[in-house]
Design a protein around this motif. Structure first.
Motif, PDB file in Angstrom:
ATOM      1  N   ASN A  27      18.611  -5.465  -3.227  1.00 24.90           N
ATOM      2  CA  ASN A  27      18.458  -7.066  -3.506  1.00 24.90           C
ATOM      3  C   ASN A  27      18.090  -8.052  -4.335  1.00 24.90           C
ATOM      4  OD1 ASN A  27      19.159  -7.012  -0.309  1.00 24.90           O
ATOM      5  ND2 ASN A  27      17.202  -6.989   0.355  1.00 24.90           N
ATOM      6  N   LYS A  28      16.876  -7.217  -5.030  1.00 22.47           N
ATOM      7  CA  LYS A  28      16.887  -7.536  -6.527  1.00 22.47           C
ATOM      8  C   LYS A  28      15.683  -8.677  -6.248  1.00 22.47           C
ATOM      9  CE  LYS A  28      20.925  -6.481  -8.080  1.00 22.47           C
ATOM     10  NZ  LYS A  28      22.382  -7.219  -9.824  1.00 22.47           N
ATOM     11  N   GLY A  29      15.193  -9.558  -6.903  1.00 26.34           N
ATOM     12  CA  GLY A  29      14.425 -10.615  -6.607  1.00 26.34           C
ATOM     13  C   GLY A  29      13.434 -10.963  -7.781  1.00 26.34           C
ATOM     14  N   SER A  30      12.603 -11.512  -7.681  1.00 23.99           N
ATOM     15  CA  SER A  30      11.775 -11.849  -8.486  1.00 23.99           C
ATOM     16  C   SER A  30      10.566 -11.912  -8.867  1.00 23.99           C
ATOM     17  CB  SER A  30      11.518 -13.529  -8.692  1.00 23.99           C
ATOM     18  OG  SER A  30      13.069 -14.297  -9.293  1.00 23.99           O
ATOM     19  N   ALA A  31       9.959 -11.647  -9.543  1.00 25.44           N
ATOM     20  CA  ALA A  31       8.445 -10.463  -9.442  1.00 25.44           C
ATOM     21  C   ALA A  31       7.395 -12.105  -8.626  1.00 25.44           C
ATOM     22  CB  ALA A  31       7.996 -10.532 -11.583  1.00 25.44           C
ATOM     23  N   GLY A  32       6.125 -11.335  -7.831  1.00 21.40           N
ATOM     24  CA  GLY A  32       5.537 -12.260  -7.001  1.00 21.40           C
ATOM     25  C   GLY A  32       3.872 -12.780  -8.318  1.00 21.40           C
ATOM     26  N   ILE A  33       3.317 -12.993  -7.520  1.00 19.66           N
ATOM     27  CA  ILE A  33       1.866 -13.796  -7.991  1.00 19.66           C
ATOM     28  C   ILE A  33       1.684 -13.040  -9.060  1.00 19.66           C
ATOM     29  CG2 ILE A  33       0.700 -12.423  -5.846  1.00 19.66           C
ATOM     30  CD1 ILE A  33      -0.731 -15.884  -6.573  1.00 19.66           C
ATOM     31  N   ASP A  34       1.545 -11.402  -8.818  1.00 18.59           N
ATOM     32  CA  ASP A  34       1.201 -10.231  -9.689  1.00 18.59           C
ATOM     33  C   ASP A  34       1.789 -10.003 -11.426  1.00 18.59           C
ATOM     34  OD1 ASP A  34       3.046  -8.990  -8.302  1.00 18.59           O
ATOM     35  OD2 ASP A  34       2.237  -7.341  -7.709  1.00 18.59           O
ATOM     36  N   ALA A  35       3.131 -10.878 -10.978  1.00 16.57           N
ATOM     37  CA  ALA A  35       3.813 -10.564 -12.135  1.00 16.57           C
ATOM     38  C   ALA A  35       4.487  -9.043 -12.281  1.00 16.57           C
ATOM     39  CB  ALA A  35       3.121 -10.757 -13.391  1.00 16.57           C
ATOM     40  N   VAL A  36       4.231  -8.509 -11.352  1.00 14.03           N
ATOM     41  CA  VAL A  36       5.307  -6.670 -11.884  1.00 14.03           C
ATOM     42  C   VAL A  36       6.339  -7.410 -11.126  1.00 14.03           C
ATOM     43  CG1 VAL A  36       5.281  -4.896 -10.740  1.00 14.03           C
ATOM     44  CG2 VAL A  36       3.502  -5.872 -11.014  1.00 14.03           C
ATOM     45  N   SER A  37       7.966  -7.179 -11.866  1.00 14.09           N
ATOM     46  CA  SER A  37       9.082  -7.661 -11.442  1.00 14.09           C
ATOM     47  C   SER A  37       9.420  -6.025 -10.467  1.00 14.09           C
ATOM     48  CB  SER A  37       9.836  -7.478 -12.924  1.00 14.09           C
ATOM     49  OG  SER A  37       9.524  -6.426 -13.314  1.00 14.09           O
ATOM     50  N   ILE A  38      10.804  -5.896 -10.517  1.00 12.67           N
ATOM     51  CA  ILE A  38      10.878  -4.480  -9.931  1.00 12.67           C
ATOM     52  C   ILE A  38      11.075  -3.336 -10.659  1.00 12.67           C
ATOM     53  CG2 ILE A  38      13.769  -3.403  -9.115  1.00 12.67           C
ATOM     54  CD1 ILE A  38      13.739  -6.528  -7.448  1.00 12.67           C
ATOM     55  N   LYS A  39      11.576  -4.078 -11.994  1.00 18.08           N
ATOM     56  CA  LYS A  39      11.649  -2.480 -13.212  1.00 18.08           C
ATOM     57  C   LYS A  39      10.546  -2.499 -13.584  1.00 18.08           C
ATOM     58  CE  LYS A  39      13.239  -1.767 -17.719  1.00 18.08           C
ATOM     59  NZ  LYS A  39      14.397  -2.830 -18.844  1.00 18.08           N
ATOM     60  N   ASP A  40       9.149  -3.271 -13.122  1.00 20.92           N
ATOM     61  CA  ASP A  40       7.805  -2.652 -13.709  1.00 20.92           C
ATOM     62  C   ASP A  40       7.254  -1.730 -12.464  1.00 20.92           C
ATOM     63  OD1 ASP A  40       7.848  -4.041 -15.860  1.00 20.92           O
ATOM     64  OD2 ASP A  40       7.375  -5.690 -14.431  1.00 20.92           O
ATOM     65  N   TYR A  41       7.816  -1.875 -11.358  1.00 20.79           N
ATOM     66  CA  TYR A  41       7.540  -1.089 -10.841  1.00 20.79           C
ATOM     67  C   TYR A  41       8.205   0.027 -10.537  1.00 20.79           C
ATOM     68  CZ  TYR A  41       5.770  -0.785  -5.358  1.00 20.79           C
ATOM     69  OH  TYR A  41       5.498   0.007  -3.966  1.00 20.79           O
ATOM     70  N   GLU A  42       8.823   0.179 -10.789  1.00 13.97           N
ATOM     71  CA  GLU A  42       9.702   1.893 -10.851  1.00 13.97           C
ATOM     72  C   GLU A  42       9.352   2.245 -11.671  1.00 13.97           C
ATOM     73  OE1 GLU A  42      14.528   2.338  -9.914  1.00 13.97           O
ATOM     74  OE2 GLU A  42      13.660   1.018 -10.959  1.00 13.97           O
ATOM     75  N   ASN A  87       5.541  -5.075  -3.481  1.00 17.76           N
ATOM     76  CA  ASN A  87       4.475  -4.228  -2.913  1.00 17.76           C
ATOM     77  C   ASN A  87       4.545  -4.911  -0.963  1.00 17.76           C
ATOM     78  OD1 ASN A  87       3.225  -1.905  -3.421  1.00 17.76           O
ATOM     79  ND2 ASN A  87       1.579  -2.132  -2.445  1.00 17.76           N
ATOM     80  N   ASP A  88       4.749  -6.086  -1.270  1.00 17.82           N
ATOM     81  CA  ASP A  88       4.406  -6.985  -0.105  1.00 17.82           C
ATOM     82  C   ASP A  88       6.037  -6.448   0.501  1.00 17.82           C
ATOM     83  OD1 ASP A  88       1.490  -6.850  -0.220  1.00 17.82           O
ATOM     84  OD2 ASP A  88       1.595  -9.285  -0.818  1.00 17.82           O
ATOM     85  N   ARG A  89       6.916  -7.066  -0.276  1.00 20.63           N
ATOM     86  CA  ARG A  89       8.475  -7.222   0.536  1.00 20.63           C
ATOM     87  C   ARG A  89       8.685  -5.378   0.923  1.00 20.63           C
ATOM     88  NH1 ARG A  89       9.198 -10.166  -4.689  1.00 20.63           N
ATOM     89  NH2 ARG A  89      11.292  -8.842  -5.852  1.00 20.63           N
ATOM     90  N   ILE A  90       8.312  -4.445   0.180  1.00 18.93           N
ATOM     91  CA  ILE A  90       8.340  -3.049   0.340  1.00 18.93           C
ATOM     92  C   ILE A  90       8.091  -2.856   1.753  1.00 18.93           C
ATOM     93  CG2 ILE A  90       8.330  -0.957   0.336  1.00 18.93           C
ATOM     94  CD1 ILE A  90       7.983  -0.865  -2.755  1.00 18.93           C
ATOM     95  N   ALA A  91       6.564  -3.544   1.956  1.00 23.61           N
ATOM     96  CA  ALA A  91       5.535  -3.440   3.183  1.00 23.61           C
ATOM     97  C   ALA A  91       6.240  -3.642   4.723  1.00 23.61           C
ATOM     98  CB  ALA A  91       4.710  -4.115   2.593  1.00 23.61           C
ATOM     99  N   GLN A  92       6.741  -5.591   3.819  1.00 20.01           N
ATOM    100  CA  GLN A  92       7.302  -6.095   5.035  1.00 20.01           C
ATOM    101  C   GLN A  92       8.867  -5.554   5.881  1.00 20.01           C
ATOM    102  OE1 GLN A  92       8.089  -9.924   2.762  1.00 20.01           O
ATOM    103  NE2 GLN A  92       6.058 -10.736   2.515  1.00 20.01           N
ATOM    104  N   ARG A  93      10.012  -4.933   5.082  1.00 16.14           N
ATOM    105  CA  ARG A  93      10.512  -4.098   5.338  1.00 16.14           C
ATOM    106  C   ARG A  93       9.928  -3.088   6.519  1.00 16.14           C
ATOM    107  NH1 ARG A  93      14.254  -7.077   6.697  1.00 16.14           N
ATOM    108  NH2 ARG A  93      15.127  -5.180   7.223  1.00 16.14           N
ATOM    109  N   VAL A  94       9.605  -2.235   6.291  1.00 12.86           N
ATOM    110  CA  VAL A  94       8.941  -1.311   6.931  1.00 12.86           C
ATOM    111  C   VAL A  94       8.409  -1.373   8.382  1.00 12.86           C
ATOM    112  CG1 VAL A  94       6.711   0.712   7.001  1.00 12.86           C
ATOM    113  CG2 VAL A  94       7.973  -0.223   4.494  1.00 12.86           C
ATOM    114  N   VAL A  95       7.634  -2.770   7.995  1.00 10.74           N
ATOM    115  CA  VAL A  95       6.827  -3.666   9.518  1.00 10.74           C
ATOM    116  C   VAL A  95       8.573  -3.556  10.477  1.00 10.74           C
ATOM    117  CG1 VAL A  95       5.967  -4.871  10.588  1.00 10.74           C
ATOM    118  CG2 VAL A  95       5.192  -3.858   8.285  1.00 10.74           C
TER     119      VAL A  95
END
Length: 377
Positions: A27-42, A87-95
């Motif tokens: 789904n892509k999307g922008s970084a949240g308040i922690d400024a960590v992008s999907i690329k950074d997370y990976e 991180n929170d977007r992943i957690a939301q999908r799990v829930v």
């Protein structure tokens, strides 16, 4: 990820966390308040996902605040949008996956949004069928639903697994897609009573109807002879209104109450096409690649019902190609008509050159109204 047995208080598998990550990445999307992008997370994917799984399954996970941005609304003004961290977007999908099965059965059968095996086109199809059966529609608009919904009440509903009874009369059929709802009524009086009941119920939930946008509509057709001013409404990108139809058995024409692409959706398509940068350096293949994905989406959604109302809208694609030709070839700058005839010859030589040509959106200069062409440069 390797499955692992544990005696943690919440039974959440590592596989579910990894699958949620794949969906968030898609789904892509922008970084949240922690400024960590999907690329950074990976960059440290294994470490990040393990930490998330460990906290969720042990009950020590807490979401971060969302990043607030404002996006322009089509009707003017701005809409606040909250962007969670990756991180929170992943957690939301799990829930969502874990509670979906137990909550889905609590929803009314006429609720279509965010449910597996349900779609907007199914809601439109049901609405079309019921408009033929019921003379009146109550077209409702909840004022600033996502902005004003009371989260304490929402969480109370979640805690009891949405076991509260539905708010509509059992004999009133309706289609609901998120906050977009229409009710089918037998009479105008019934529609007005329904409106009053819903307003009362919404006020208990700290919500209210937008009375300027909420309306009662007469589903006028060849059988319904009443003279009413309000005979159309918009629902999920379609406008329902009286339209010309043909009896497949007798060939006779009559008026039916049918959905077709709305003017708002047409404007969105035109704006999208205008936003494309069809520079003179592009060739036919590059243009088709740029256009075809959007055209497929438009045809698949807006072409489901009364497709003849969509085709004139997509003629703008041929206008865009003509404007590209005027920018690319000097000989067309002095003659808009010459550019059109050139495009028609290209179509006759290769009618499958563009995806929209394959769908019947073919160039025909004499059937089109001239459009204002900006000076090439």
């Amino acid at each position: 990820m390797k499955q692992e047995q544990s005696n943690k208080p919440f039974s959440i598998t590592k596989h579910s966390v990894y699958d949620a990550w794949k969906e968030v990445r898609e789904n892509k999307g922008s970084a949240g308040i922690d400024a960590v992008s999907i690329k950074d997370y990976e960059q440290e994917l294994g470490k990040n996902l393990y930490k998330l799984w460990n906290r969720m399954s042990s009950g020590t996970y807490f979401p971060q605040p969302v990043k607030l941005v404002e996006i322009p609304k089509a009707s003017g003004g701005k809409r606040p949008l909250g962007i969670p961290t990756v991180n929170d977007r992943i957690a939301q999908r799990v829930v969502v996956w874990y509670i979906h099965e137990r909550l889905d059965k609590e929803f009314h059968t006429d609720s279509y949004a965010y449910r597996s095996r349900r779609s907007a086109t199914e809601a439109i199809s049901t609405a079309r069928r019921r408009c033929w059966k019921y003379d009146w529609v109550l077209d409702m608009d909840i004022s600033k639903f996502f902005d004003t919904i009371d989260h304490d009440l929402l969480m109370r509903a979640v805690k009891c697994h949405v076991s509260e009874k539905q708010i509509h009369y059992p004999q009133i059929p309706f289609e609901r897609y998120a906050d977009d709802t229409i009710c089918h009524c037998r009479t105008e009086e019934e529609a007005e009573k329904m409106k009053a009941v819903i307003m009362h119920r919404l006020s208990a939930c700290k919500l209210k109807l937008n009375e300027e946008k909420t309306q009662t509509v007469y589903c006028k057709d060849s059988r319904r002879k009443k003279k009413q001013e309000n005979v159309s409404f918009d629902f999920l990108g379609y406008t329902f209104r009286p339209r010309k139809a043909q009896n497949s058995k007798t060939g006779e024409y009559f008026t039916s109450f049918l959905p077709g692409i709305s003017q708002k959706s047409k404007n969105h398509i035109h704006d999208t096409i205008r936003s494309w940068k069809l520079t003179r350096k592009k060739n036919f293949i590059e243009m088709d690649i740029q256009m075809s994905a959007s055209v497929r989406g438009w045809m698949n959604y807006y072409g489901k019902f009364y497709p003849s109302s969509l085709k004139p809208t997509l003629q703008v694609l041929n206008h865009a190609i003509v404007r590209w030709a005027i920018r690319r070839y000097k000989r067309f700058k002095v003659s808009y008509k010459r550019a059109w005839h050139w495009l028609i010859r290209r179509y006759k030589e290769n009618p499958k050159l563009f995806y929209h040509w394959c769908c019947g959106i073919i160039p025909s200069y004499f059937k089109l109204k001239p459009v204002k062409i900006r000076r090439a440069g």
